[in-house]
Design a protein around this motif. Structure first.
Motif, PDB file in Angstrom:
ATOM      1  N   PRO A  95       0.448  -1.250  -0.204  1.00  0.00           N
ATOM      2  CA  PRO A  95      -0.309   0.313  -0.293  1.00  0.00           C
ATOM      3  C   PRO A  95       1.414   1.676  -0.469  1.00  0.00           C
ATOM      4  N   ASP A  96       1.950   1.748   0.530  1.00  0.00           N
ATOM      5  CA  ASP A  96       3.259   2.650   0.720  1.00  0.00           C
ATOM      6  C   ASP A  96       3.567   2.890  -0.494  1.00  0.00           C
ATOM      7  N   LEU A  97       3.518   2.051  -1.656  1.00  0.00           N
ATOM      8  CA  LEU A  97       4.207   1.572  -2.736  1.00  0.00           C
ATOM      9  C   LEU A  97       3.227   2.384  -4.074  1.00  0.00           C
ATOM     10  N   GLN A  98       1.544   1.931  -3.913  1.00  0.00           N
ATOM     11  CA  GLN A  98       0.967   2.372  -4.619  1.00  0.00           C
ATOM     12  C   GLN A  98       0.532   4.326  -5.413  1.00  0.00           C
ATOM     13  N   GLY A  99       0.383   4.425  -5.966  1.00  0.00           N
ATOM     14  CA  GLY A  99       0.450   5.200  -6.802  1.00  0.00           C
ATOM     15  C   GLY A  99       1.292   6.541  -6.773  1.00  0.00           C
ATOM     16  N   LYS A 100       2.938   5.432  -6.767  1.00  0.00           N
ATOM     17  CA  LYS A 100       3.668   6.494  -7.190  1.00  0.00           C
ATOM     18  C   LYS A 100       3.835   6.355  -8.277  1.00  0.00           C
ATOM     19  N   GLY A 101       3.766   6.043  -9.364  1.00  0.00           N
ATOM     20  CA  GLY A 101       3.845   5.385 -10.911  1.00  0.00           C
ATOM     21  C   GLY A 101       4.856   4.582 -10.822  1.00  0.00           C
ATOM     22  N   ILE A 102       5.444   3.715 -10.048  1.00  0.00           N
ATOM     23  CA  ILE A 102       6.308   2.253  -9.974  1.00  0.00           C
ATOM     24  C   ILE A 102       5.848   1.506 -11.383  1.00  0.00           C
ATOM     25  N   LYS A 103       6.480   1.168 -11.885  1.00  0.00           N
ATOM     26  CA  LYS A 103       6.049   0.639 -13.247  1.00  0.00           C
ATOM     27  C   LYS A 103       6.922  -0.911 -13.221  1.00  0.00           C
ATOM     28  N   TYR A 104       5.799  -1.968 -13.544  1.00  0.00           N
ATOM     29  CA  TYR A 104       6.547  -3.342 -13.084  1.00  0.00           C
ATOM     30  C   TYR A 104       7.124  -3.427 -14.507  1.00  0.00           C
ATOM     31  N   MET A 105       8.232  -4.413 -14.569  1.00  0.00           N
ATOM     32  CA  MET A 105       8.963  -5.132 -15.896  1.00  0.00           C
ATOM     33  C   MET A 105       9.477  -5.936 -15.611  1.00  0.00           C
ATOM     34  N   SER A 106       9.054  -7.094 -16.150  1.00  0.00           N
ATOM     35  CA  SER A 106      10.020  -8.530 -15.802  1.00  0.00           C
ATOM     36  C   SER A 106      11.307  -8.597 -15.689  1.00  0.00           C
ATOM     37  N   PRO A 107      11.648  -8.848 -14.514  1.00  0.00           N
ATOM     38  CA  PRO A 107      13.159  -9.236 -14.290  1.00  0.00           C
ATOM     39  C   PRO A 107      14.663  -9.784 -15.022  1.00  0.00           C
ATOM     40  N   ILE A 108      13.303 -10.792 -15.849  1.00  0.00           N
ATOM     41  CA  ILE A 108      14.901 -11.507 -16.852  1.00  0.00           C
ATOM     42  C   ILE A 108      14.570 -10.756 -17.769  1.00  0.00           C
ATOM     43  N   VAL A 109      13.954 -10.255 -17.860  1.00  0.00           N
ATOM     44  CA  VAL A 109      13.782  -9.649 -19.386  1.00  0.00           C
ATOM     45  C   VAL A 109      15.065  -8.431 -19.093  1.00  0.00           C
ATOM     46  N   ARG A 110      14.881  -8.144 -17.817  1.00  0.00           N
ATOM     47  CA  ARG A 110      15.426  -6.112 -17.446  1.00  0.00           C
ATOM     48  C   ARG A 110      16.871  -7.174 -17.688  1.00  0.00           C
ATOM     49  N   MET A 111      17.220  -8.256 -16.598  1.00  0.00           N
ATOM     50  CA  MET A 111      18.742  -8.773 -16.537  1.00  0.00           C
ATOM     51  C   MET A 111      19.535  -8.967 -18.222  1.00  0.00           C
ATOM     52  N   ARG A 112      19.002  -9.610 -19.312  1.00  0.00           N
ATOM     53  CA  ARG A 112      18.722  -9.145 -20.517  1.00  0.00           C
ATOM     54  C   ARG A 112      19.308  -7.722 -21.281  1.00  0.00           C
ATOM     55  N   GLN A 113      18.697  -7.294 -21.198  1.00  0.00           N
ATOM     56  CA  GLN A 113      18.742  -5.994 -21.648  1.00  0.00           C
ATOM     57  C   GLN A 113      19.728  -5.467 -20.832  1.00  0.00           C
ATOM     58  N   GLU A 114      20.297  -5.218 -19.427  1.00  0.00           N
ATOM     59  CA  GLU A 114      20.579  -4.204 -18.547  1.00  0.00           C
ATOM     60  C   GLU A 114      22.241  -4.703 -18.849  1.00  0.00           C
ATOM     61  N   LEU A 115      22.586  -6.126 -19.194  1.00  0.00           N
ATOM     62  CA  LEU A 115      23.476  -7.056 -18.588  1.00  0.00           C
ATOM     63  C   LEU A 115      24.035  -7.353 -20.630  1.00  0.00           C
ATOM     64  N   ASN A 116      23.108  -7.063 -21.461  1.00  0.00           N
ATOM     65  CA  ASN A 116      23.451  -7.246 -23.294  1.00  0.00           C
ATOM     66  C   ASN A 116      23.795  -8.837 -23.202  1.00  0.00           C
ATOM     67  N   LEU A 117      22.432  -9.652 -22.526  1.00  0.00           N
ATOM     68  CA  LEU A 117      22.985 -10.922 -22.643  1.00  0.00           C
ATOM     69  C   LEU A 117      22.314 -11.608 -23.937  1.00  0.00           C
ATOM     70  N   HIS A 118      22.476 -10.750 -24.750  1.00  0.00           N
ATOM     71  CA  HIS A 118      22.113 -10.951 -26.038  1.00  0.00           C
ATOM     72  C   HIS A 118      21.780 -12.109 -27.290  1.00  0.00           C
ATOM     73  N   THR A 119      22.338 -13.117 -26.789  1.00  0.00           N
ATOM     74  CA  THR A 119      22.122 -14.542 -27.296  1.00  0.00           C
ATOM     75  C   THR A 119      21.940 -15.012 -26.191  1.00  0.00           C
ATOM     76  N   ASN A 120      20.587 -15.694 -26.689  1.00  0.00           N
ATOM     77  CA  ASN A 120      19.623 -17.152 -25.544  1.00  0.00           C
ATOM     78  C   ASN A 120      19.674 -17.974 -26.780  1.00  0.00           C
ATOM     79  N   PHE A 121      19.502 -19.459 -26.069  1.00  0.00           N
ATOM     80  CA  PHE A 121      20.492 -20.589 -26.467  1.00  0.00           C
ATOM     81  C   PHE A 121      19.582 -21.834 -25.719  1.00  0.00           C
ATOM     82  N   ARG A 122      18.997 -22.099 -27.022  1.00  0.00           N
ATOM     83  CA  ARG A 122      17.841 -23.585 -26.130  1.00  0.00           C
ATOM     84  C   ARG A 122      17.964 -25.309 -26.894  1.00  0.00           C
ATOM     85  N   PRO A 123      18.973 -25.638 -25.962  1.00  0.00           N
ATOM     86  CA  PRO A 123      18.768 -26.698 -26.858  1.00  0.00           C
ATOM     87  C   PRO A 123      17.685 -27.303 -25.927  1.00  0.00           C
ATOM     88  N   CYS A 124      17.010 -28.331 -27.520  1.00  0.00           N
ATOM     89  CA  CYS A 124      16.090 -29.282 -27.132  1.00  0.00           C
ATOM     90  C   CYS A 124      16.329 -30.380 -28.242  1.00  0.00           C
TER      91      CYS A 124
END
Length: 382
Positions: A95-124
């Motif tokens: 409640p003390d954080l609501q209404g303050k304009g804080i926006k959610y972003m997926s942490p895994i997407v943030r890590m990929r972008q902020e650390l420039n983890l440019h290649t996702n390799f998925r062996p199937c």
């Protein structure tokens, strides 16, 4: 003394990001197997996930990002994250954080972008003996661009008038949307760069060359997404000229999903932009045993984070039914990355032995064992 120094190998510094839901559970099982296999590591536990979003307004606190670099740790091992739409995330803030304009972003997407983890390799790759395999001989390597495309994060709702006006001036098809009202328009952009396309396609070809793979298939939708899809295909053709011994095929995303079911043996290395790569690798995961068997790695120039393809699966949390094999196969990828090839091979062999025997299987691949029993069996088979 110099000879002695060369003989003393320091423990690997591994950042642990257990996250949400089943994440801490499968991470626990994974570490039990790695310990039994003889891995020498210094683990740093990192705060990440939904509880930190609710209580701090940040699912990926700065203190965690500060650990994810070569000065502090060598590599990251991530388990699972809960992610929700922005409007739902806002409601769950303290409640003390609501209404303050804080926006959610997926942490895994943030890590990929902020650390420039440019290649996702998925062996199937099918594990022989798994009754959930679509085919036992599937062995695809999916390369997914990790920082651009539809997951780039440039989105609007409602659509700002300045953005609408700029697009209206630049493109004749934009004007027709105004009648809906800007407050009723949501926009997610698909931004792709020539550099991003070239990097992911080159990664795919280099992998194919190094590992003796027979072909590379580039997947997009250039007949409809003419500019972004066209850029991907044009760039891929130029890169392919540097690898004349490796055939390149081009397919549309919808047709490729059909082809992977119809003729799985026809494909080898597959490369796509962010969202299409996500779709194809999840399809590939299901055809090779399900998400309980699907690993992946987020590879950057300066740091890498390895994660199973599955999510936090809250319905499975605390039931004992969360399969740790995807987490373990992810650890196998991490071990290869940091040069622990013998331990990597030992863990992979244990997985294959247990699955092939069929004496200890969890519910998601035809048995009744829980995660503790499966972990115990894997350790016995090291």
């Amino acid at each position: 003394m110099s000879v002695l120094r060369r003989c003393v190998r320091r423990a690997h510094r591994i950042a642990l990001l257990p996250g949400d839901g089943i994440g801490p559970e499968v991470m626990e099982n994974c570490l039990e197997v790695l310990d039994a296999a003889g891995l020498k590591a210094e683990y740093t536990h990192c705060d990440i996930g939904w509880e930190f979003w609710k209580n701090e307004g940040d699912a990926l606190p700065k203190r965690t990002l500060d650990i994810l670099n070569k000065n502090k740790t060598d590599v990251g091992l991530f388990a699972a994250i809960t992610s929700k739409p922005a409007y739902e995330a806002a409601k769950e803030l303290s409640p003390d954080l609501q209404g303050k304009g804080i926006k959610y972003m997926s942490p895994i997407v943030r890590m990929r972008q902020e650390l420039n983890l440019h290649t996702n390799f998925r062996p199937c790759k099918s594990v022989p003996g798994n009754p959930m395999n679509y085919r036992d001989n599937i062995d695809w390597a999916v390369f997914r661009e990790n920082t651009e495309g539809m997951y780039g994060g440039v989105e609007f709702h409602p659509l700002p008038e300045s953005v609408f006006n700029a697009l209206d001036a630049a493109h004749p098809k934009m004007g027709k949307f105004k009648k809906a009202g800007l407050e009723n328009i949501a926009m997610s952009t698909r931004i792709m760069t020539r550099q991003g396309c070239e990097n992911i396609v080159r990664q795919a070809f280099q992998f194919a060359k190094k590992n003796g793979r027979k072909s590379v298939t580039v997947v997009d939708k250039p007949n409809v997404l003419r500019e972004t899809g066209g850029l991907m295909m044009q760039t891929a053709r130029r890169v392919a000229e540097e690898y004349p011994d490796i055939p390149m095929m081009e397919t549309n995303i919808d047709a490729q999903c059909m082809f992977m079911l119809k003729q799985p043996e026809a494909y080898d290395v597959i490369v796509a932009e962010n969202m299409f790569g996500d779709i194809l690798s999840d399809l590939g995961a299901q055809l090779t045993g399900g998400l309980g068997f699907a690993p992946s790695g987020n590879i950057g120039d300066n740091y890498s984070i390895f994660e199973p393809s599955h999510g936090s699966a809250p319905n499975y949390t605390g039931t004992g039914n969360a399969n740790p094999i995807a987490m373990l196969r992810t650890a196998v990828m991490m071990l290869e990355h940091i040069g622990e090839t013998e331990i990597s091979a030992a863990v992979q062999a244990a997985i294959e032995r247990v699955v092939k025997k069929g004496e200890c299987r969890m519910r998601d691949f035809g048995g009744t064992a829980n995660r503790t029993e499966l972990t115990r069996e894997l350790i016995k088979n090291l």
